[in-house]
Design an enzyme around this catalytic site. Structure first.
Site, PDB file in Angstrom:
ATOM      1  N   TRP A  38     -12.006  11.996   8.926  1.00  0.00           N
ATOM      2  CA  TRP A  38     -10.573  11.688   9.118  1.00  0.00           C
ATOM      3  C   TRP A  38     -10.165  10.485   8.290  1.00  0.00           C
ATOM      4  O   TRP A  38     -10.829   9.521   8.207  1.00  0.00           O
ATOM      5  CB  TRP A  38     -10.253  11.395  10.596  1.00  0.00           C
ATOM      6  CG  TRP A  38      -8.790  11.068  10.726  1.00  0.00           C
ATOM      7  CD1 TRP A  38      -7.750  11.929  10.571  1.00  0.00           C
ATOM      8  CD2 TRP A  38      -8.230   9.774  10.996  1.00  0.00           C
ATOM      9  NE1 TRP A  38      -6.563  11.249  10.738  1.00  0.00           N
ATOM     10  CE2 TRP A  38      -6.826   9.937  10.986  1.00  0.00           C
ATOM     11  CE3 TRP A  38      -8.768   8.504  11.224  1.00  0.00           C
ATOM     12  CZ2 TRP A  38      -5.958   8.869  11.201  1.00  0.00           C
ATOM     13  CZ3 TRP A  38      -7.910   7.450  11.449  1.00  0.00           C
ATOM     14  CH2 TRP A  38      -6.506   7.635  11.450  1.00  0.00           C
ATOM     15  N   GLU A  81     -13.831  -1.526   6.246  1.00  0.00           N
ATOM     16  CA  GLU A  81     -13.119  -1.751   7.509  1.00  0.00           C
ATOM     17  C   GLU A  81     -13.910  -1.249   8.710  1.00  0.00           C
ATOM     18  O   GLU A  81     -13.703  -1.728   9.810  1.00  0.00           O
ATOM     19  CB  GLU A  81     -11.716  -1.132   7.468  1.00  0.00           C
ATOM     20  CG  GLU A  81     -11.702   0.379   7.476  1.00  0.00           C
ATOM     21  CD  GLU A  81     -10.296   0.960   7.383  1.00  0.00           C
ATOM     22  OE1 GLU A  81      -9.451   0.387   6.691  1.00  0.00           O
ATOM     23  OE2 GLU A  81     -10.060   2.003   8.020  1.00  0.00           O
ATOM     24  N   ASP A 117      -5.173   3.820   0.115  1.00  0.00           N
ATOM     25  CA  ASP A 117      -6.307   4.056   1.015  1.00  0.00           C
ATOM     26  C   ASP A 117      -6.646   5.549   1.012  1.00  0.00           C
ATOM     27  O   ASP A 117      -5.841   6.376   1.448  1.00  0.00           O
ATOM     28  CB  ASP A 117      -5.925   3.607   2.437  1.00  0.00           C
ATOM     29  CG  ASP A 117      -7.102   3.646   3.400  1.00  0.00           C
ATOM     30  OD1 ASP A 117      -8.203   4.073   2.993  1.00  0.00           O
ATOM     31  OD2 ASP A 117      -6.917   3.232   4.564  1.00  0.00           O
ATOM     32  N   HIS A 123      -9.167   6.680   2.687  1.00  0.00           N
ATOM     33  CA  HIS A 123      -9.600   6.892   4.082  1.00  0.00           C
ATOM     34  C   HIS A 123     -10.798   7.839   4.197  1.00  0.00           C
ATOM     35  O   HIS A 123     -10.823   8.753   5.022  1.00  0.00           O
ATOM     36  CB  HIS A 123      -8.431   7.379   4.947  1.00  0.00           C
ATOM     37  CG  HIS A 123      -8.464   6.818   6.339  1.00  0.00           C
ATOM     38  ND1 HIS A 123      -8.891   7.545   7.417  1.00  0.00           N
ATOM     39  CD2 HIS A 123      -8.154   5.594   6.813  1.00  0.00           C
ATOM     40  CE1 HIS A 123      -8.827   6.792   8.505  1.00  0.00           C
ATOM     41  NE2 HIS A 123      -8.383   5.596   8.163  1.00  0.00           N
ATOM     42  N   ARG A 145       0.859  -1.184   0.000  1.00  0.00           N
ATOM     43  CA  ARG A 145       0.000   0.000   0.000  1.00  0.00           C
ATOM     44  C   ARG A 145       0.895   1.234   0.000  1.00  0.00           C
ATOM     45  O   ARG A 145       1.875   1.291   0.762  1.00  0.00           O
ATOM     46  CB  ARG A 145      -0.857  -0.044   1.267  1.00  0.00           C
ATOM     47  CG  ARG A 145      -1.811   1.099   1.428  1.00  0.00           C
ATOM     48  CD  ARG A 145      -2.576   0.968   2.732  1.00  0.00           C
ATOM     49  NE  ARG A 145      -2.105   1.974   3.675  1.00  0.00           N
ATOM     50  CZ  ARG A 145      -2.834   2.443   4.688  1.00  0.00           C
ATOM     51  NH1 ARG A 145      -4.054   1.994   4.912  1.00  0.00           N
ATOM     52  NH2 ARG A 145      -2.345   3.345   5.503  1.00  0.00           N
ATOM     53  N   GLU A 193      -9.116   2.263  -1.780  1.00  0.00           N
ATOM     54  CA  GLU A 193      -9.887   1.901  -0.578  1.00  0.00           C
ATOM     55  C   GLU A 193     -10.650   3.101  -0.021  1.00  0.00           C
ATOM     56  O   GLU A 193     -10.125   4.218   0.009  1.00  0.00           O
ATOM     57  CB  GLU A 193      -8.896   1.371   0.461  1.00  0.00           C
ATOM     58  CG  GLU A 193      -9.498   1.067   1.811  1.00  0.00           C
ATOM     59  CD  GLU A 193      -8.420   0.667   2.808  1.00  0.00           C
ATOM     60  OE1 GLU A 193      -7.332   0.206   2.393  1.00  0.00           O
ATOM     61  OE2 GLU A 193      -8.654   0.831   4.010  1.00  0.00           O
ATOM     62  N   GLU A 249      -4.550  -7.324   4.793  1.00  0.00           N
ATOM     63  CA  GLU A 249      -3.661  -6.244   5.253  1.00  0.00           C
ATOM     64  C   GLU A 249      -2.783  -6.757   6.396  1.00  0.00           C
ATOM     65  O   GLU A 249      -3.252  -7.478   7.276  1.00  0.00           O
ATOM     66  CB  GLU A 249      -4.505  -5.060   5.735  1.00  0.00           C
ATOM     67  CG  GLU A 249      -3.685  -3.868   6.194  1.00  0.00           C
ATOM     68  CD  GLU A 249      -4.567  -2.689   6.621  1.00  0.00           C
ATOM     69  OE1 GLU A 249      -5.782  -2.888   6.818  1.00  0.00           O
ATOM     70  OE2 GLU A 249      -4.026  -1.583   6.762  1.00  0.00           O
ATOM     71  N   TYR A 276      -2.967  11.381   6.504  1.00  0.00           N
ATOM     72  CA  TYR A 276      -3.346  10.028   6.888  1.00  0.00           C
ATOM     73  C   TYR A 276      -2.401   9.010   6.225  1.00  0.00           C
ATOM     74  O   TYR A 276      -2.112   9.113   5.034  1.00  0.00           O
ATOM     75  CB  TYR A 276      -4.804   9.688   6.460  1.00  0.00           C
ATOM     76  CG  TYR A 276      -4.991   8.197   6.554  1.00  0.00           C
ATOM     77  CD1 TYR A 276      -5.161   7.614   7.797  1.00  0.00           C
ATOM     78  CD2 TYR A 276      -4.841   7.382   5.445  1.00  0.00           C
ATOM     79  CE1 TYR A 276      -5.200   6.250   7.931  1.00  0.00           C
ATOM     80  CE2 TYR A 276      -4.882   6.009   5.563  1.00  0.00           C
ATOM     81  CZ  TYR A 276      -5.063   5.453   6.808  1.00  0.00           C
ATOM     82  OH  TYR A 276      -5.070   4.095   6.942  1.00  0.00           O
ATOM     83  N   ARG A 327     -13.846  -5.333   3.091  1.00  0.00           N
ATOM     84  CA  ARG A 327     -12.760  -5.269   4.077  1.00  0.00           C
ATOM     85  C   ARG A 327     -13.202  -5.477   5.524  1.00  0.00           C
ATOM     86  O   ARG A 327     -12.443  -5.221   6.464  1.00  0.00           O
ATOM     87  CB  ARG A 327     -12.057  -3.909   3.954  1.00  0.00           C
ATOM     88  CG  ARG A 327     -11.058  -3.927   2.846  1.00  0.00           C
ATOM     89  CD  ARG A 327     -10.379  -2.608   2.632  1.00  0.00           C
ATOM     90  NE  ARG A 327      -9.763  -2.012   3.804  1.00  0.00           N
ATOM     91  CZ  ARG A 327      -8.706  -2.489   4.452  1.00  0.00           C
ATOM     92  NH1 ARG A 327      -8.130  -3.609   4.050  1.00  0.00           N
ATOM     93  NH2 ARG A 327      -8.210  -1.860   5.509  1.00  0.00           N
TER      94      ARG A 327
HETATM   95  O1  KDG Z   1      -8.206   2.689  13.917  1.00  0.00           O
HETATM   96  C1  KDG Z   1      -8.234   3.204  12.623  1.00  0.00           C
HETATM   97  C2  KDG Z   1      -7.307   2.394  11.733  1.00  0.00           C
HETATM   98  O2  KDG Z   1      -7.579   1.039  11.848  1.00  0.00           O
HETATM   99  C3  KDG Z   1      -7.430   2.814  10.305  1.00  0.00           C
HETATM  100  O3  KDG Z   1      -7.150   4.176  10.192  1.00  0.00           O
HETATM  101  C4  KDG Z   1      -6.463   2.005   9.455  1.00  0.00           C
HETATM  102  O4  KDG Z   1      -7.571   2.694   7.457  1.00  0.00           O
HETATM  103  C5  KDG Z   1      -6.840   1.919   8.036  1.00  0.00           C
HETATM  104  C6  KDG Z   1      -6.259   0.810   7.266  1.00  0.00           C
HETATM  105  O5  KDG Z   1      -6.634   0.674   6.110  1.00  0.00           O
HETATM  106  O6  KDG Z   1      -5.455   0.084   7.815  1.00  0.00           O
HETATM  107 MG    MG Z   2      -8.280   1.840   5.623  1.00  0.00          MG
END
Ligand code: KDG
Ligand code: MG
Length: 403
Positions: free
Chosen positions: A403, A263, A211, A213, A148, A237, A340, A160, A284
């Site tokens: 975030w 996730e 990602d 995010h 990644r 992602e 992951e 991030y 995920r």
């Molecule tokens: O607790 C938040 C994390 O698990 C997250 O920010 C991690 O987005 C994430 C990832 O893809 O690992």
């Molecule tokens: Mg993620």
């Protein structure tokens, strides 16, 4: 029958907080489950201590499905990350117990291995494109087949996915949430440059992931996906917050870049629409936050009908117990995609001795009966709980952002 005689939660912070459930049985066999919910750890602990554990005592530990249904349907208040993480911890611990009593690793109870090992992706990151590509090269040299890529956005501190430490990424590192700043435009310019640089340096064999995010608006995500197409990413992602699942229709209309989501999902109901409408390519959801092995298998079964593969979350805020459980699931499930893998610190590995191992870009859960992971309670006691929050993000004018 192995009766549940005792259960307790153990909170430890070997660099970051983990909540572990330990269930003991009349056979003298115990099982462990991960109940960690980053930044809200003590809520899950309370849910287990105050509301779940009293209902477990005396039950037949072999009744994994019935206990799952009892906790899910019996609460009346269904779903949600706290509830589902608590149920997941019980489920993992019961699979662990069942495996130990059977003398088999859990993946054998799930139907056996469907592949030789579990392809994992590591996290290459850096403040600059050059640093990120150099980190990706290190992963490639270490045998990773997938990596990644996350890089700093020029002019923005604390992007991030960019870590202070190259190998270990831990965003929840402050007593109260720190504030970071965000703007989509410079980010959307830098990511395609990153992928161009990475393809040039690493070639086309390695899978490259990214990602977002939850940071973009749907039309921005469509644009980014399109701009990344020439570099054939494995996935993009969480392009937008998935509460609005219709957004994925719009993104899909604009790009063939594969999409990964889930996730922060905690039940099959969060996944259903995106899967049935074939709006995502990888789901995920993970063992700890989506109700355990029992429920994740149900999600994977639905996904398989629609050609959607699994890509379980595996950040460091999931303990080695969760990683072990994920690996048994990954090895057995027919529609596995990728896992992951963020390495834990040496302290965390010492608190959670485990049988899983990495070789040639693949993880394998090992052959120990059960999940093949345990908690060393004496070691855990040396690392008391420390409050820690994830950061928040604001736009440059101060507006709160995802975030
Ligand atoms: O607790 C938040 C994390 O698990 C997250 O920010 C991690 O987005 C994430 C990832 O893809 O690992
Ligand atoms: Mg993620």
């Amino acid at each position: 029958m192995p009766k549940i005689t005792a259960a307790r939660t153990i909170v430890t912070c070997p660099g970051r907080n983990f909540v572990t459930l330990k269930i003991e049985t009349s056979d003298g066999v115990h099982g462990v489950g991960d109940a960690t919910l980053n930044g809200r750890e003590l809520s899950v602990k309370s849910y287990l201590d105050d509301h779940v554990i009293p209902c477990l005592i005396g039950r037949d530990a072999h009744q994994v499905e019935d206990i799952w249904q009892y906790l899910y349907k019996g609460a009346y208040w269904r779903r949600g990350p706290v509830t589902m993480s608590a149920i997941a911890a019980v489920d993992m611990a019961l699979w662990d117990i069942k495996g130990k009593i059977a003398g088999l690793p859990v993946y054998q109870l799930l139907g056996g291995a469907s592949r030789a090992g579990v392809m994992v992706y590591g996290h290459a990151n850096g403040e600059t494109i050059e640093d990120t590509v150099a980190a990706a090269r290190d992963y490639q040299a270490a045998g990773y087949k997938a990596v990644r890529l996350q890089t700093g956005v020029p002019g923005f501190k604390g992007t991030y996915g960019v870590s202070k430490d190259k190998l270990f990424y831990e965003p929840a590192d402050a007593d109260l949430p720190t504030e970071t700043t965000w703007a989509s435009e410079p980010y959307m310019r830098v990511v395609p440059e990153l992928f161009a640089g990475a393809r040039e340096a690493l070639g086309w064999e390695i899978h490259l992931l990214h990602d977002v995010h939850h940071r973009l608006k749907p039309i921005e995500a469509g644009r980014l996906g399109k701009d990344l197409e020439p570099y054939r990413p494995f996935w993009m992602e969480d392009p937008t917050p998935a509460e609005n699942q219709d957004a994925f229709r719009l993104i899909r209309q604009h790009t063939t870049t594969p999409l990964a989501v889930g996730e922060i999902f905690n039940s099959i109901w969060d996944c259903k629409g995106l899967i049935e409408n074939q709006l995502v390519d990888y789901i995920r959801a993970t063992v700890t936050h989506a109700g355990g092995i029992t429920h994740l298998r149900r999600i994977a079964g639905l996904a398989d009908l629609y050609g959607v593969r699994t890509g379980c979350h595996g950040a460091t805020d999931l303990s080695p117990v969760s990683m072990a459980a994920a690996l048994h699931f990954d090895l057995s499930v027919p529609n596995f995609g990728v896992q992951e893998y963020m390495r834990h610190t040496a302290e965390t590995d010492a608190v959670f001795p485990h049988a899983y191992s990495f070789e040639g870009g693949l993880l394998h859960p090992g052959e120990a009966p059960g999940l093949g992971v345990d908690i060393d309670e004496a070691a855990a006691a040396e690392f008391p709980y420390r409050r820690a929050y994830l950061p928040v993000a604001r736009l440059q004018d101060g507006t709160m952002h995802d975030w």
